[in-house]
Design an enzyme around this catalytic site. Structure first.
Site, PDB file in Angstrom:
ATOM      1  N   ARG A  12     -10.372 -48.844 -12.685  1.00 14.55           N
ATOM      2  CA  ARG A  12     -11.051 -49.997 -12.107  1.00 14.55           C
ATOM      3  C   ARG A  12     -12.390 -50.252 -12.765  1.00 14.55           C
ATOM      4  NH1 ARG A  12     -10.645 -49.222  -5.724  1.00 14.55           N
ATOM      5  NH2 ARG A  12     -12.764 -49.991  -5.971  1.00 14.55           N
ATOM      6  N   ARG A  69     -10.507 -41.097 -11.722  1.00 21.78           N
ATOM      7  CA  ARG A  69      -9.239 -41.639 -11.254  1.00 21.78           C
ATOM      8  C   ARG A  69      -8.692 -42.813 -12.072  1.00 21.78           C
ATOM      9  NH1 ARG A  69     -10.524 -44.659  -5.454  1.00 21.78           N
ATOM     10  NH2 ARG A  69     -11.705 -46.393  -6.334  1.00 21.78           N
ATOM     11  N   ARG A  93     -15.749 -53.670   6.969  1.00 27.57           N
ATOM     12  CA  ARG A  93     -16.811 -52.963   6.271  1.00 27.57           C
ATOM     13  C   ARG A  93     -18.195 -53.310   6.809  1.00 27.57           C
ATOM     14  NH1 ARG A  93     -13.773 -52.050   1.282  1.00 27.57           N
ATOM     15  NH2 ARG A  93     -14.945 -50.799  -0.198  1.00 27.57           N
ATOM     16  N   ARG A 107     -21.914 -48.884  -4.481  1.00 32.51           N
ATOM     17  CA  ARG A 107     -20.856 -48.864  -3.457  1.00 32.51           C
ATOM     18  C   ARG A 107     -21.181 -47.858  -2.363  1.00 32.51           C
ATOM     19  NH1 ARG A 107     -16.242 -47.842  -7.486  1.00 32.51           N
ATOM     20  NH2 ARG A 107     -14.824 -47.516  -5.739  1.00 32.51           N
ATOM     21  N   LYS A 140      -8.507 -43.438   1.126  1.00 27.87           N
ATOM     22  CA  LYS A 140      -7.895 -44.376   2.070  1.00 27.87           C
ATOM     23  C   LYS A 140      -6.610 -44.980   1.501  1.00 27.87           C
ATOM     24  CE  LYS A 140     -11.617 -46.999   2.217  1.00 27.87           C
ATOM     25  NZ  LYS A 140     -12.626 -46.342   1.385  1.00 27.87           N
TER      26      LYS A 140
HETATM   27  P1  ADP Z   1     -13.487 -48.649  -2.554  1.00 25.21           P
HETATM   28  O1  ADP Z   1     -12.844 -47.708  -3.526  1.00 25.21           O
HETATM   29  O2  ADP Z   1     -14.949 -48.834  -2.885  1.00 25.21           O
HETATM   30  O3  ADP Z   1     -13.233 -48.292  -1.129  1.00 25.21           O
HETATM   31  P2  ADP Z   1     -11.996 -51.240  -2.369  1.00 25.21           P
HETATM   32  O4  ADP Z   1     -10.837 -51.315  -3.250  1.00 25.21           O
HETATM   33  O5  ADP Z   1     -11.737 -51.135  -0.905  1.00 25.21           O
HETATM   34  O6  ADP Z   1     -12.883 -50.039  -2.901  1.00 25.21           O
HETATM   35  O7  ADP Z   1     -12.987 -52.498  -2.603  1.00 25.21           O
HETATM   36  C1  ADP Z   1     -13.462 -52.831  -3.862  1.00 25.21           C
HETATM   37  C2  ADP Z   1     -14.545 -53.896  -3.759  1.00 25.21           C
HETATM   38  O8  ADP Z   1     -14.021 -55.078  -3.128  1.00 25.21           O
HETATM   39  C3  ADP Z   1     -15.759 -53.528  -2.909  1.00 25.21           C
HETATM   40  O9  ADP Z   1     -16.729 -52.793  -3.627  1.00 25.21           O
HETATM   41  C4  ADP Z   1     -16.267 -54.929  -2.494  1.00 25.21           C
HETATM   42  O10 ADP Z   1     -16.937 -55.573  -3.555  1.00 25.21           O
HETATM   43  C5  ADP Z   1     -14.987 -55.682  -2.266  1.00 25.21           C
HETATM   44  N1  ADP Z   1     -14.499 -55.571  -0.863  1.00 25.21           N
HETATM   45  C6  ADP Z   1     -13.329 -54.990  -0.466  1.00 25.21           C
HETATM   46  N2  ADP Z   1     -13.186 -55.056   0.862  1.00 25.21           N
HETATM   47  C7  ADP Z   1     -14.298 -55.677   1.339  1.00 25.21           C
HETATM   48  C8  ADP Z   1     -14.765 -56.032   2.635  1.00 25.21           C
HETATM   49  N3  ADP Z   1     -14.045 -55.751   3.740  1.00 25.21           N
HETATM   50  N4  ADP Z   1     -15.959 -56.679   2.740  1.00 25.21           N
HETATM   51  C9  ADP Z   1     -16.685 -56.966   1.647  1.00 25.21           C
HETATM   52  N5  ADP Z   1     -16.323 -56.655   0.394  1.00 25.21           N
HETATM   53  C10 ADP Z   1     -15.137 -56.014   0.222  1.00 25.21           C
END
Ligand code: ADP
Ligand code: ZN
Length: 214
Positions: A160, A126, A87, A171, A13
């Site tokens: 990360r 990554r 989400r 996740r 994404k």
């Molecule tokens: P991913 O690679 O898992 O898609 P993101 O960078 O989008 O990772 O998000 C990392 C973390 O930030 C998630 O695992 C969660 O803890 C938190 N997070 C991000 N966006 C949301 C959301 N919309 N609702 C709840 N938690 C979120």
């Protein structure tokens, strides 16, 4: 045009959002990025979410909806790309209300399909440039031998805290339990467009272009 990029962690994404920002002047709103910034700035909110994020769990709807709400006012001529938000169904409802309040509409929800084995190998391989955010992958796009980012020449690369196998399992489970119901939700609303997220970055970008311009 306002769109959502929907898909499991590692679906690509963020990578595709960067391409859309470049090619269409859209604004990327990544709640994950916003939360990581809060975490590294050491703000009160950042402290509250740090352990939850590192474990791979979702932070509360209230926090992320608040973050998005702050960004929606102001100029958005090119449209927004929602990356990692919504989400949960509650977040999806809240986004619908916020857009309506701003007289805006959601044009498309692009679902990026990738199988789970590929997600695990992508994520554990990554890293990103600490300066410009360019993404690298130990297998498919290694950091150049001279140790310099191809995009900006930076020499600091980071991984990360939640890109380890245990957090990743959480996740993925969070995704299937709480986020994947959004596929049905947006299908029913008529917004859903699915693309194959397994190809090369450019191929996926091409498919997204097709569904957005259709
Ligand atoms: P991913 O690679 O898992 O898609 P993101 O960078 O989008 O990772 O998000 C990392 C973390 O930030 C998630 O695992 C969660 O803890 C938190 N997070 C991000 N966006 C949301 C959301 N919309 N609702 C709840 N938690 C979120
Ligand atoms: Zn860079």
């Amino acid at each position: 045009m306002n769109i959502i990029l929907l898909g499991p962690p590692g679906a690509g994404k963020g990578t595709q959002a960067r391409i859309l920002v470049e090619s269409r002047g859209m604004i990327q709103l990544s709640t994950g990025e916003m939360l990581r910034e809060a975490k590294s700035s050491g703000s009160e909110m950042g402290k509250k979410v740090a352990a939850i994020m590192d474990a791979g769990e979702l932070v509360t709807d209230e926090i992320v909806i608040g973050l998005i709400e702050e960004k929606l006012s102001g100029d958005n001529a090119g449209g927004f790309i929602f990356d990692g938000f919504p989400r949960t169904l509650a977040q999806a409802d809240a986004l619908g209300e916020l857009l309506e309040k701003h007289g805006a509409t959601l044009e498309a929800v692009v679902e990026m399909r990738v199988d789970d084995d590929e997600l695990v190998s992508r994520i554990t391989a990554r890293s990103t440039c600490g300066d410009c955010g360019e993404g690298y992958n130990d297998v498919s796009k290694p950091i150049p031998a001279d140790g310099r980012c191809t995009n900006c020449g930076g020499t600091e690369f980071k991984r990360r805290a939640d890109d380890n196998e245990e957090s990743l399992r959480t996740r993925l489970m969070e995704y299937y339990k709480k986020t994947s119901p959004l596929i049905g939700y947006y299908y029913a609303k008529g917004n859903l467009r699915s693309v194959n997220g397994l190809g090369e970055i450019d191929e996926v970008a091409g498919e997204i272009k097709v569904v957005l311009d259709a």
